[in-house]
Design a protein around this motif. Structure first.
Motif, PDB file in Angstrom:
ATOM      1  N   TYR A 180      45.905  27.257  52.932  1.00 20.36           N
ATOM      2  CA  TYR A 180      44.505  27.607  53.196  1.00 20.36           C
ATOM      3  C   TYR A 180      44.397  29.020  53.784  1.00 20.36           C
ATOM      4  N   VAL A 193      39.108  23.656  49.529  1.00 20.68           N
ATOM      5  CA  VAL A 193      38.606  22.951  50.707  1.00 20.68           C
ATOM      6  C   VAL A 193      38.160  21.542  50.323  1.00 20.68           C
ATOM      7  N   MET A 205      41.421  19.763  50.391  1.00 20.90           N
ATOM      8  CA  MET A 205      41.867  19.671  51.779  1.00 20.90           C
ATOM      9  C   MET A 205      41.103  18.581  52.520  1.00 20.90           C
TER      10      MET A 205
END
Length: 557
Positions: A333, A516, A519
Protein backbone atom coordinates in the motif's frame (compact mmCIF):
# COMPACT_ATOMS: atom_id res chain seq x y z
CA UNK A 1 10.01 -10.94 47.81
CA UNK A 2 13.35 -12.34 46.66
CA UNK A 3 14.97 -15.09 48.70
CA UNK A 4 18.32 -14.14 50.27
CA UNK A 5 21.38 -16.18 51.24
CA UNK A 6 24.48 -15.42 53.35
CA UNK A 7 27.76 -15.58 51.43
CA UNK A 8 31.51 -15.36 52.16
CA UNK A 9 31.00 -16.62 55.72
CA UNK A 10 29.82 -13.23 56.91
CA UNK A 11 26.59 -11.35 57.26
CA UNK A 12 26.52 -10.05 53.69
CA UNK A 13 23.33 -11.17 51.98
CA UNK A 14 22.51 -11.31 48.26
CA UNK A 15 19.49 -12.66 46.40
CA UNK A 16 19.54 -16.44 46.63
CA UNK A 17 19.55 -16.96 42.84
CA UNK A 18 22.66 -14.78 42.61
CA UNK A 19 24.32 -16.65 45.49
CA UNK A 20 23.66 -20.08 43.95
CA UNK A 21 24.52 -19.23 40.32
CA UNK A 22 27.14 -16.53 40.73
CA UNK A 23 25.21 -14.35 38.25
CA UNK A 24 24.30 -10.81 39.22
CA UNK A 25 21.09 -9.28 37.94
CA UNK A 26 23.13 -7.03 35.66
CA UNK A 27 24.92 -10.06 34.15
CA UNK A 28 21.65 -11.90 33.65
CA UNK A 29 20.12 -8.94 31.82
CA UNK A 30 23.21 -8.63 29.64
CA UNK A 31 22.85 -12.30 28.69
CA UNK A 32 19.12 -11.86 28.03
CA UNK A 33 19.69 -8.87 25.75
CA UNK A 34 22.34 -10.86 23.89
CA UNK A 35 19.93 -13.64 22.96
CA UNK A 36 17.33 -11.00 22.12
CA UNK A 37 19.80 -9.63 19.56
CA UNK A 38 19.66 -13.05 17.88
CA UNK A 39 15.87 -12.87 17.96
CA UNK A 40 16.01 -9.42 16.37
CA UNK A 41 18.10 -10.86 13.53
CA UNK A 42 15.53 -13.61 13.03
CA UNK A 43 12.66 -11.14 12.80
CA UNK A 44 14.64 -8.91 10.47
CA UNK A 45 15.18 -11.77 8.03
CA UNK A 46 11.47 -12.51 8.06
CA UNK A 47 10.53 -9.21 6.41
CA UNK A 48 13.71 -7.55 5.10
CA UNK A 49 13.05 -8.62 1.49
CA UNK A 50 9.47 -7.25 1.38
CA UNK A 51 10.55 -3.91 -0.09
CA UNK A 52 13.41 -5.38 -2.17
CA UNK A 53 11.21 -7.61 -4.35
CA UNK A 54 11.12 -5.35 -7.47
CA UNK A 55 14.93 -4.98 -7.59
CA UNK A 56 15.47 -8.65 -6.83
CA UNK A 57 13.12 -9.79 -9.61
CA UNK A 58 14.80 -7.56 -12.18
CA UNK A 59 18.33 -8.60 -11.24
CA UNK A 60 17.72 -12.37 -11.19
CA UNK A 61 15.01 -12.40 -13.88
CA UNK A 62 12.80 -14.31 -11.44
CA UNK A 63 9.22 -15.30 -12.16
CA UNK A 64 6.40 -14.36 -9.80
CA UNK A 65 6.32 -17.86 -8.28
CA UNK A 66 10.11 -17.92 -7.85
CA UNK A 67 9.91 -14.55 -6.13
CA UNK A 68 7.25 -15.83 -3.76
CA UNK A 69 9.42 -18.80 -2.84
CA UNK A 70 12.44 -16.57 -2.29
CA UNK A 71 10.43 -14.66 0.30
CA UNK A 72 8.65 -17.66 1.83
CA UNK A 73 11.34 -20.38 1.87
CA UNK A 74 12.58 -18.88 5.13
CA UNK A 75 9.17 -19.22 6.80
CA UNK A 76 8.73 -22.72 5.38
CA UNK A 77 11.94 -24.04 6.95
CA UNK A 78 11.44 -22.15 10.21
CA UNK A 79 7.82 -23.14 10.73
CA UNK A 80 8.40 -26.75 9.74
CA UNK A 81 11.50 -27.45 11.85
CA UNK A 82 11.13 -25.34 14.99
CA UNK A 83 9.19 -27.95 16.98
CA UNK A 84 11.74 -30.69 16.31
CA UNK A 85 14.64 -28.38 17.09
CA UNK A 86 13.01 -27.49 20.42
CA UNK A 87 12.90 -31.14 21.46
CA UNK A 88 16.51 -31.68 20.41
CA UNK A 89 17.61 -28.55 22.25
CA UNK A 90 16.28 -29.85 25.57
CA UNK A 91 18.76 -32.73 25.20
CA UNK A 92 21.74 -31.00 23.60
CA UNK A 93 21.72 -27.59 25.29
CA UNK A 94 20.32 -24.11 24.82
CA UNK A 95 23.55 -22.19 24.24
CA UNK A 96 24.95 -24.69 21.76
CA UNK A 97 21.72 -24.60 19.74
CA UNK A 98 21.67 -20.80 19.78
CA UNK A 99 25.26 -20.44 18.57
CA UNK A 100 24.79 -23.17 15.94
CA UNK A 101 21.69 -21.39 14.62
CA UNK A 102 23.57 -18.10 14.33
CA UNK A 103 26.40 -19.76 12.42
CA UNK A 104 24.01 -21.45 9.98
CA UNK A 105 22.17 -18.15 9.44
CA UNK A 106 25.43 -16.26 8.82
CA UNK A 107 26.79 -18.80 6.33
CA UNK A 108 23.47 -19.04 4.46
CA UNK A 109 23.18 -15.24 4.35
CA UNK A 110 26.69 -14.88 2.93
CA UNK A 111 25.82 -17.42 0.23
CA UNK A 112 22.52 -15.63 -0.47
CA UNK A 113 24.37 -12.40 -1.23
CA UNK A 114 26.48 -14.14 -3.89
CA UNK A 115 23.94 -16.24 -5.81
CA UNK A 116 23.24 -15.85 -9.51
CA UNK A 117 19.90 -17.66 -9.94
CA UNK A 118 16.50 -17.75 -8.23
CA UNK A 119 16.92 -21.44 -7.32
CA UNK A 120 20.18 -20.76 -5.50
CA UNK A 121 18.59 -17.90 -3.59
CA UNK A 122 15.63 -20.06 -2.56
CA UNK A 123 18.08 -22.64 -1.17
CA UNK A 124 19.97 -19.93 0.72
CA UNK A 125 16.76 -18.59 2.26
CA UNK A 126 15.79 -22.11 3.32
CA UNK A 127 19.20 -22.49 4.97
CA UNK A 128 18.58 -19.27 6.89
CA UNK A 129 15.25 -20.73 8.04
CA UNK A 130 17.00 -23.86 9.33
CA UNK A 131 19.35 -21.69 11.37
CA UNK A 132 16.42 -19.65 12.66
CA UNK A 133 14.63 -22.84 13.74
CA UNK A 134 17.67 -23.75 15.84
CA UNK A 135 18.13 -20.40 17.52
CA UNK A 136 14.55 -19.20 18.03
CA UNK A 137 13.45 -21.64 20.80
CA UNK A 138 16.82 -21.18 22.50
CA UNK A 139 16.21 -17.44 22.99
CA UNK A 140 13.15 -17.90 25.15
CA UNK A 141 14.65 -20.88 26.99
CA UNK A 142 17.76 -18.98 28.02
CA UNK A 143 15.58 -16.14 29.30
CA UNK A 144 13.37 -18.42 31.41
CA UNK A 145 16.48 -20.13 32.79
CA UNK A 146 18.08 -16.80 33.65
CA UNK A 147 15.03 -15.43 35.47
CA UNK A 148 13.31 -17.97 37.76
CA UNK A 149 11.77 -15.18 39.86
CA UNK A 150 8.23 -14.24 38.71
CA UNK A 151 8.59 -10.45 38.39
CA UNK A 152 11.94 -10.34 36.53
CA UNK A 153 10.76 -13.18 34.30
CA UNK A 154 7.64 -11.24 33.30
CA UNK A 155 9.78 -8.21 32.44
CA UNK A 156 12.26 -10.32 30.47
CA UNK A 157 9.50 -12.04 28.48
CA UNK A 158 7.94 -8.65 27.71
CA UNK A 159 11.31 -7.46 26.36
CA UNK A 160 11.63 -10.69 24.36
CA UNK A 161 8.18 -10.20 22.79
CA UNK A 162 8.91 -6.55 21.98
CA UNK A 163 12.28 -7.31 20.37
CA UNK A 164 10.76 -10.12 18.29
CA UNK A 165 8.17 -7.76 16.85
CA UNK A 166 10.73 -4.99 16.48
CA UNK A 167 12.92 -7.15 14.23
CA UNK A 168 10.05 -8.05 11.92
CA UNK A 169 8.78 -4.48 11.74
CA UNK A 170 12.24 -3.01 11.15
CA UNK A 171 12.88 -5.38 8.24
CA UNK A 172 11.23 -3.08 5.66
CA UNK A 173 13.15 -0.08 7.06
CA UNK A 174 16.54 -1.79 6.85
CA UNK A 175 15.72 -3.44 3.54
CA UNK A 176 14.49 -0.19 2.01
CA UNK A 177 17.61 1.73 3.03
CA UNK A 178 19.97 -1.01 1.82
CA UNK A 179 18.19 -1.31 -1.55
CA UNK A 180 18.43 2.43 -2.19
CA UNK A 181 22.04 2.74 -1.00
CA UNK A 182 23.51 -0.44 -2.52
CA UNK A 183 21.44 -3.41 -3.77
CA UNK A 184 19.14 -6.15 -2.55
CA UNK A 185 22.22 -8.33 -1.90
CA UNK A 186 23.13 -6.15 1.07
CA UNK A 187 19.95 -7.36 2.79
CA UNK A 188 21.73 -10.72 3.09
CA UNK A 189 25.24 -9.50 3.84
CA UNK A 190 24.07 -7.34 6.74
CA UNK A 191 23.28 -10.52 8.68
CA UNK A 192 26.90 -11.68 8.78
CA UNK A 193 28.39 -9.01 11.10
CA UNK A 194 25.28 -9.03 13.30
CA UNK A 195 25.47 -12.82 13.69
CA UNK A 196 29.23 -12.72 14.34
CA UNK A 197 28.81 -10.06 17.02
CA UNK A 198 26.00 -12.03 18.65
CA UNK A 199 28.11 -15.21 18.74
CA UNK A 200 30.96 -13.34 20.47
CA UNK A 201 28.60 -11.76 23.00
CA UNK A 202 26.95 -15.13 23.63
CA UNK A 203 30.26 -16.85 24.38
CA UNK A 204 31.22 -14.02 26.72
CA UNK A 205 27.92 -13.23 28.46
CA UNK A 206 25.51 -16.17 28.27
CA UNK A 207 26.57 -18.53 31.09
CA UNK A 208 28.05 -21.89 30.23
CA UNK A 209 26.27 -24.12 32.75
CA UNK A 210 28.14 -25.96 35.44
CA UNK A 211 27.89 -29.75 35.40
CA UNK A 212 25.36 -30.19 38.16
CA UNK A 213 23.51 -33.19 39.33
CA UNK A 214 19.78 -33.22 39.96
CA UNK A 215 20.55 -32.97 43.67
CA UNK A 216 22.34 -29.66 43.21
CA UNK A 217 21.80 -26.95 45.77
CA UNK A 218 19.59 -25.20 43.29
CA UNK A 219 16.95 -27.89 43.44
CA UNK A 220 14.82 -25.86 45.76
CA UNK A 221 14.63 -22.85 43.47
CA UNK A 222 11.70 -22.49 41.14
CA UNK A 223 12.62 -22.74 37.47
CA UNK A 224 16.23 -23.71 38.20
CA UNK A 225 15.64 -27.13 39.62
CA UNK A 226 17.78 -30.07 38.65
CA UNK A 227 18.38 -30.44 34.97
CA UNK A 228 17.06 -27.03 33.98
CA UNK A 229 19.91 -25.04 35.48
CA UNK A 230 21.18 -23.29 32.34
CA UNK A 231 20.98 -26.74 30.79
CA UNK A 232 23.84 -27.51 28.40
CA UNK A 233 24.45 -31.14 29.16
CA UNK A 234 24.87 -33.42 26.20
CA UNK A 235 24.10 -36.53 28.20
CA UNK A 236 21.93 -38.65 25.93
CA UNK A 237 21.41 -41.48 28.37
CA UNK A 238 17.88 -42.59 29.13
CA UNK A 239 15.13 -43.21 26.60
CA UNK A 240 16.15 -42.91 22.95
CA UNK A 241 15.22 -39.79 21.04
CA UNK A 242 11.82 -40.03 19.37
CA UNK A 243 13.01 -40.16 15.75
CA UNK A 244 9.60 -41.17 14.25
CA UNK A 245 7.88 -38.35 16.10
CA UNK A 246 10.50 -35.82 14.99
CA UNK A 247 10.21 -36.88 11.35
CA UNK A 248 6.41 -36.87 11.37
CA UNK A 249 6.16 -33.46 13.06
CA UNK A 250 8.75 -31.86 10.77
CA UNK A 251 7.32 -33.33 7.57
CA UNK A 252 3.72 -32.58 8.60
CA UNK A 253 4.47 -28.94 9.40
CA UNK A 254 6.58 -28.55 6.27
CA UNK A 255 3.78 -29.85 4.05
CA UNK A 256 1.21 -27.70 5.89
CA UNK A 257 3.25 -24.51 5.49
CA UNK A 258 3.92 -25.39 1.84
CA UNK A 259 0.19 -25.73 1.24
CA UNK A 260 -0.48 -22.41 2.96
CA UNK A 261 2.14 -20.65 0.84
CA UNK A 262 1.02 -22.23 -2.46
CA UNK A 263 -2.73 -21.74 -1.93
CA UNK A 264 -2.90 -18.13 -3.16
CA UNK A 265 -1.15 -18.85 -6.46
CA UNK A 266 -2.53 -22.34 -7.16
CA UNK A 267 -6.01 -21.72 -5.74
CA UNK A 268 -7.55 -22.97 -2.53
CA UNK A 269 -9.45 -25.75 -4.36
CA UNK A 270 -6.62 -26.76 -6.69
CA UNK A 271 -6.06 -30.56 -6.54
CA UNK A 272 -2.40 -30.15 -5.53
CA UNK A 273 -3.40 -27.80 -2.70
CA UNK A 274 -6.12 -30.12 -1.42
CA UNK A 275 -3.79 -33.14 -1.57
CA UNK A 276 -1.14 -31.21 0.35
CA UNK A 277 -3.60 -30.32 3.13
CA UNK A 278 -4.77 -33.94 3.27
CA UNK A 279 -1.18 -35.25 3.46
CA UNK A 280 -0.33 -32.71 6.15
CA UNK A 281 -3.40 -33.80 8.14
CA UNK A 282 -2.44 -37.48 7.88
CA UNK A 283 1.17 -36.82 8.88
CA UNK A 284 0.18 -34.71 11.88
CA UNK A 285 -2.46 -37.26 12.92
CA UNK A 286 0.22 -39.96 12.73
CA UNK A 287 2.47 -37.74 14.82
CA UNK A 288 -0.17 -37.55 17.57
CA UNK A 289 -0.55 -41.34 17.55
CA UNK A 290 3.21 -41.86 17.80
CA UNK A 291 3.54 -39.29 20.59
CA UNK A 292 0.83 -41.03 22.59
CA UNK A 293 2.85 -44.28 22.54
CA UNK A 294 6.47 -43.04 22.65
CA UNK A 295 8.61 -43.51 25.77
CA UNK A 296 10.30 -40.12 25.30
CA UNK A 297 8.02 -38.19 22.91
CA UNK A 298 9.16 -35.10 21.05
CA UNK A 299 5.94 -33.43 22.20
CA UNK A 300 4.48 -34.83 25.43
CA UNK A 301 0.77 -34.33 24.86
CA UNK A 302 0.21 -33.57 28.53
CA UNK A 303 2.41 -30.52 28.02
CA UNK A 304 -0.01 -28.80 25.62
CA UNK A 305 -3.27 -30.13 27.04
CA UNK A 306 -3.73 -27.44 29.74
CA UNK A 307 -5.84 -24.49 28.60
CA UNK A 308 -3.07 -22.09 29.61
CA UNK A 309 -0.81 -23.54 26.91
CA UNK A 310 -3.28 -24.41 24.16
CA UNK A 311 -5.39 -21.27 24.37
CA UNK A 312 -2.43 -18.92 24.78
CA UNK A 313 -0.68 -20.52 21.79
CA UNK A 314 -3.87 -20.13 19.73
CA UNK A 315 -4.02 -16.42 20.64
CA UNK A 316 -0.41 -15.98 19.56
CA UNK A 317 -1.08 -17.72 16.25
CA UNK A 318 -4.12 -15.58 15.45
CA UNK A 319 -2.34 -12.37 16.46
CA UNK A 320 0.53 -13.33 14.13
CA UNK A 321 -2.01 -14.17 11.39
CA UNK A 322 -3.33 -10.62 11.55
CA UNK A 323 -0.11 -8.69 12.10
CA UNK A 324 2.27 -10.34 9.63
CA UNK A 325 -0.39 -10.52 6.93
CA UNK A 326 -1.03 -6.81 7.40
CA UNK A 327 2.68 -5.99 7.28
CA UNK A 328 2.85 -7.60 3.84
CA UNK A 329 -0.26 -5.72 2.63
CA UNK A 330 0.70 -2.36 4.16
CA UNK A 331 4.16 -2.43 2.54
CA UNK A 332 2.50 -2.76 -0.88
CA UNK A 333 0.00 0.00 0.00
CA UNK A 334 2.76 2.43 0.94
CA UNK A 335 4.69 1.87 -2.29
CA UNK A 336 1.95 1.10 -4.81
CA UNK A 337 -0.81 3.48 -3.67
CA UNK A 338 0.86 6.24 -1.66
CA UNK A 339 3.93 6.27 -3.94
CA UNK A 340 6.72 6.06 -1.35
CA UNK A 341 10.15 4.69 -2.15
CA UNK A 342 11.29 1.49 -0.36
CA UNK A 343 13.23 3.52 2.21
CA UNK A 344 10.36 5.97 2.80
CA UNK A 345 7.89 3.08 3.10
CA UNK A 346 10.12 1.33 5.62
CA UNK A 347 10.35 4.43 7.78
CA UNK A 348 6.58 4.80 7.81
CA UNK A 349 6.15 1.29 9.22
CA UNK A 350 8.18 2.19 12.32
CA UNK A 351 5.14 3.22 14.44
CA UNK A 352 4.17 -0.46 14.51
CA UNK A 353 7.23 -1.65 16.50
CA UNK A 354 6.97 1.45 18.66
CA UNK A 355 3.41 0.52 19.50
CA UNK A 356 4.42 -3.10 20.04
CA UNK A 357 7.08 -2.13 22.59
CA UNK A 358 4.62 0.16 24.38
CA UNK A 359 2.03 -2.64 24.47
CA UNK A 360 4.54 -5.12 25.88
CA UNK A 361 5.43 -2.63 28.61
CA UNK A 362 1.75 -2.03 29.42
CA UNK A 363 1.23 -5.78 29.60
CA UNK A 364 3.47 -5.92 32.69
CA UNK A 365 1.18 -3.59 34.63
CA UNK A 366 -2.03 -5.24 33.46
CA UNK A 367 -0.72 -8.74 34.19
CA UNK A 368 0.52 -7.78 37.65
CA UNK A 369 -2.88 -6.36 38.57
CA UNK A 370 -5.41 -8.52 36.70
CA UNK A 371 -3.49 -11.50 35.31
CA UNK A 372 -2.38 -12.69 31.87
CA UNK A 373 -5.90 -13.34 30.60
CA UNK A 374 -6.86 -9.67 30.84
CA UNK A 375 -3.80 -8.57 28.86
CA UNK A 376 -4.28 -11.21 26.14
CA UNK A 377 -7.97 -10.41 25.77
CA UNK A 378 -7.49 -6.64 25.74
CA UNK A 379 -4.69 -6.96 23.19
CA UNK A 380 -6.82 -9.03 20.82
CA UNK A 381 -9.69 -6.55 21.05
CA UNK A 382 -7.35 -3.63 20.31
CA UNK A 383 -5.93 -5.49 17.28
CA UNK A 384 -9.46 -6.20 16.04
CA UNK A 385 -10.35 -2.51 16.40
CA UNK A 386 -7.22 -1.49 14.49
CA UNK A 387 -8.10 -3.78 11.60
CA UNK A 388 -11.65 -2.45 11.63
CA UNK A 389 -10.15 1.00 11.07
CA UNK A 390 -7.93 -0.33 8.26
CA UNK A 391 -10.96 -1.89 6.58
CA UNK A 392 -12.50 1.60 6.23
CA UNK A 393 -9.46 3.04 4.42
CA UNK A 394 -10.14 4.70 1.07
CA UNK A 395 -7.82 5.64 -1.77
CA UNK A 396 -7.76 9.23 -0.48
CA UNK A 397 -7.20 8.46 3.21
CA UNK A 398 -3.46 9.08 3.01
CA UNK A 399 -0.95 8.11 5.67
CA UNK A 400 -2.79 9.52 8.71
CA UNK A 401 -5.33 6.70 9.05
CA UNK A 402 -2.59 4.11 8.45
CA UNK A 403 -0.50 5.69 11.21
CA UNK A 404 -3.31 5.17 13.72
CA UNK A 405 -3.69 1.57 12.56
CA UNK A 406 0.03 0.86 12.98
CA UNK A 407 0.13 2.29 16.51
CA UNK A 408 -3.03 0.49 17.65
CA UNK A 409 -2.15 -2.77 15.91
CA UNK A 410 1.35 -2.78 17.35
CA UNK A 411 0.10 -1.92 20.83
CA UNK A 412 -2.50 -4.67 20.81
CA UNK A 413 0.04 -7.19 19.50
CA UNK A 414 2.44 -6.27 22.30
CA UNK A 415 -0.26 -6.74 24.95
CA UNK A 416 -1.14 -10.16 23.54
CA UNK A 417 2.33 -11.49 22.75
CA UNK A 418 3.95 -10.71 26.10
CA UNK A 419 1.13 -12.12 28.24
CA UNK A 420 0.40 -15.17 26.08
CA UNK A 421 4.08 -16.12 25.94
CA UNK A 422 4.27 -15.85 29.73
CA UNK A 423 1.22 -18.12 29.98
CA UNK A 424 2.89 -20.80 27.87
CA UNK A 425 6.30 -20.67 29.53
CA UNK A 426 4.97 -20.51 33.10
CA UNK A 427 2.87 -23.62 32.47
CA UNK A 428 5.75 -25.72 31.10
CA UNK A 429 8.01 -27.74 33.43
CA UNK A 430 11.47 -26.17 33.57
CA UNK A 431 13.22 -29.25 32.14
CA UNK A 432 11.07 -28.98 28.96
CA UNK A 433 11.41 -25.23 28.49
CA UNK A 434 12.95 -25.78 25.07
CA UNK A 435 9.88 -27.65 23.92
CA UNK A 436 7.55 -25.06 25.43
CA UNK A 437 9.43 -22.34 23.58
CA UNK A 438 9.24 -24.35 20.35
CA UNK A 439 5.45 -24.75 20.72
CA UNK A 440 5.19 -21.00 21.29
CA UNK A 441 7.37 -20.23 18.27
CA UNK A 442 5.82 -22.82 15.93
CA UNK A 443 2.32 -21.44 16.47
CA UNK A 444 3.54 -17.90 15.80
CA UNK A 445 5.34 -18.85 12.58
CA UNK A 446 2.54 -21.02 11.20
CA UNK A 447 0.11 -18.21 12.06
CA UNK A 448 2.34 -15.69 10.27
CA UNK A 449 2.62 -17.87 7.16
CA UNK A 450 -1.13 -18.42 7.13
CA UNK A 451 -1.74 -14.68 7.56
CA UNK A 452 0.44 -13.74 4.59
CA UNK A 453 -1.15 -16.45 2.44
CA UNK A 454 -4.79 -15.77 3.31
CA UNK A 455 -4.63 -11.98 3.36
CA UNK A 456 -2.47 -11.97 0.24
CA UNK A 457 -4.92 -14.27 -1.54
CA UNK A 458 -7.92 -12.13 -0.59
CA UNK A 459 -6.10 -8.96 -1.62
CA UNK A 460 -5.00 -10.42 -4.95
CA UNK A 461 -8.41 -11.79 -5.91
CA UNK A 462 -10.37 -8.69 -4.92
CA UNK A 463 -7.80 -6.35 -6.50
CA UNK A 464 -7.76 -8.10 -9.87
CA UNK A 465 -11.55 -8.38 -10.03
CA UNK A 466 -12.16 -4.75 -9.01
CA UNK A 467 -9.54 -3.36 -11.40
CA UNK A 468 -10.84 -5.29 -14.40
CA UNK A 469 -14.44 -4.35 -13.57
CA UNK A 470 -13.60 -0.65 -13.15
CA UNK A 471 -11.70 -0.45 -16.43
CA UNK A 472 -14.36 -2.38 -18.32
CA UNK A 473 -17.21 -0.16 -17.06
CA UNK A 474 -15.18 2.92 -17.96
CA UNK A 475 -14.74 1.58 -21.53
CA UNK A 476 -11.01 1.96 -21.09
CA UNK A 477 -8.73 1.20 -24.04
CA UNK A 478 -7.49 -2.35 -24.43
CA UNK A 479 -4.00 -1.26 -23.31
CA UNK A 480 -5.41 -0.32 -19.90
CA UNK A 481 -7.69 -3.33 -19.50
CA UNK A 482 -4.75 -5.62 -20.18
CA UNK A 483 -3.05 -4.25 -17.08
CA UNK A 484 -5.90 -5.63 -15.03
CA UNK A 485 -4.43 -9.09 -15.43
CA UNK A 486 -1.63 -8.19 -13.04
CA UNK A 487 -2.44 -9.27 -9.49
CA UNK A 488 0.04 -6.89 -7.85
CA UNK A 489 -0.37 -3.14 -7.58
CA UNK A 490 3.36 -2.61 -8.13
CA UNK A 491 3.11 -4.48 -11.43
CA UNK A 492 0.19 -2.29 -12.51
CA UNK A 493 2.07 0.88 -11.57
CA UNK A 494 5.02 -0.35 -13.65
CA UNK A 495 2.66 -0.77 -16.62
CA UNK A 496 1.26 2.73 -16.03
CA UNK A 497 4.71 4.32 -16.33
CA UNK A 498 4.88 3.23 -19.97
CA UNK A 499 1.53 4.86 -20.89
CA UNK A 500 0.73 8.43 -22.04
CA UNK A 501 0.05 10.92 -19.19
CA UNK A 502 -3.77 10.78 -19.29
CA UNK A 503 -3.98 7.00 -19.47
CA UNK A 504 -1.27 6.72 -16.84
CA UNK A 505 -3.26 8.70 -14.27
CA UNK A 506 -6.51 6.83 -15.00
CA UNK A 507 -4.80 3.47 -14.52
CA UNK A 508 -3.11 4.58 -11.31
CA UNK A 509 -6.40 5.86 -9.89
CA UNK A 510 -8.17 2.61 -10.79
CA UNK A 511 -5.33 0.57 -9.29
CA UNK A 512 -5.40 2.57 -6.03
CA UNK A 513 -9.17 2.09 -5.73
CA UNK A 514 -8.88 -1.63 -6.46
CA UNK A 515 -6.05 -2.07 -3.96
CA UNK A 516 -7.84 -0.46 -1.01
CA UNK A 517 -10.90 -2.53 -1.94
CA UNK A 518 -8.80 -5.70 -1.67
CA UNK A 519 -7.08 -4.43 1.47
CA UNK A 520 -10.48 -3.95 3.10
CA UNK A 521 -11.37 -7.57 2.34
CA UNK A 522 -8.11 -8.75 3.92
CA UNK A 523 -8.60 -6.51 6.96
CA UNK A 524 -12.14 -7.78 7.55
CA UNK A 525 -10.85 -11.37 7.45
CA UNK A 526 -8.29 -10.43 10.10
CA UNK A 527 -11.04 -8.84 12.24
CA UNK A 528 -13.08 -12.05 12.10
CA UNK A 529 -10.11 -14.25 13.01
CA UNK A 530 -8.96 -12.05 15.90
CA UNK A 531 -12.47 -11.66 17.35
CA UNK A 532 -12.90 -15.44 17.24
CA UNK A 533 -9.59 -15.80 19.10
CA UNK A 534 -10.79 -13.24 21.66
CA UNK A 535 -13.99 -15.22 22.23
CA UNK A 536 -12.06 -18.46 22.75
CA UNK A 537 -9.68 -16.65 25.11
CA UNK A 538 -12.59 -15.27 27.13
CA UNK A 539 -14.15 -18.72 27.54
CA UNK A 540 -11.12 -20.99 27.90
CA UNK A 541 -8.06 -19.15 29.21
CA UNK A 542 -7.97 -19.45 33.03
CA UNK A 543 -8.26 -16.28 35.04
CA UNK A 544 -5.84 -14.88 37.56
CA UNK A 545 -6.47 -17.41 40.32
CA UNK A 546 -5.97 -20.37 37.99
CA UNK A 547 -2.94 -18.80 36.35
CA UNK A 548 -1.17 -18.44 39.65
CA UNK A 549 -1.62 -22.13 40.41
CA UNK A 550 0.93 -24.21 38.43
CA UNK A 551 -0.09 -27.49 36.88
CA UNK A 552 0.73 -30.73 38.61
CA UNK A 553 4.37 -31.65 38.23
CA UNK A 554 5.50 -28.22 37.14
CA UNK A 555 7.82 -26.08 39.22
CA UNK A 556 6.30 -23.21 41.14
CA UNK A 557 7.00 -20.11 39.13
Amino acid sequence: MAEYATVDGCSREVPRVEAETGLSMRRRWAAALTVCLGLFLLGLDLTVLNVAVPDLRDDLNASMRETQWIVDAYVLALGGLVLTSGGLMDRLGRRRAFVAGLVVCAVSSAVGGLVRSPGELIAARAGMGVGAALLMPATLCVITDLFPEPAPRRRAIAVWAAVGGLGGACGPVVGGWLVEQTSWRAAFWVNVPIAALTVLLTLGLVPAPPRRSPSSGLSGLSGLSGSSDFRESSDLSGPRFDVPGALLSASGLLVLVWAVIESPSRGWTDPATLVAYAVAGLLLAGFLVVEHRADAPVLPLALVRPARVGTAAMALAMMSFALFGALFVVTLYLQGVLGYTPWQAGLRVLPLPMGLMAGAAMSLRITARWGEKSSVLLGLLVVAGAFGLLARTSAGSGYGRLLVFLVLGGGGAGLTAAAATACVMNAVPAARAGLGSAVNDATRQVGAALGVAVQGSLLSGAYTSRLDDTLTRAHAPASLRGAGGADNVLSTVAVARRLPPGARERLRAAAADAFVHGMSHAALAAVAVVLAAALVTLRRLPGRDAVDAPPSGAPVQ
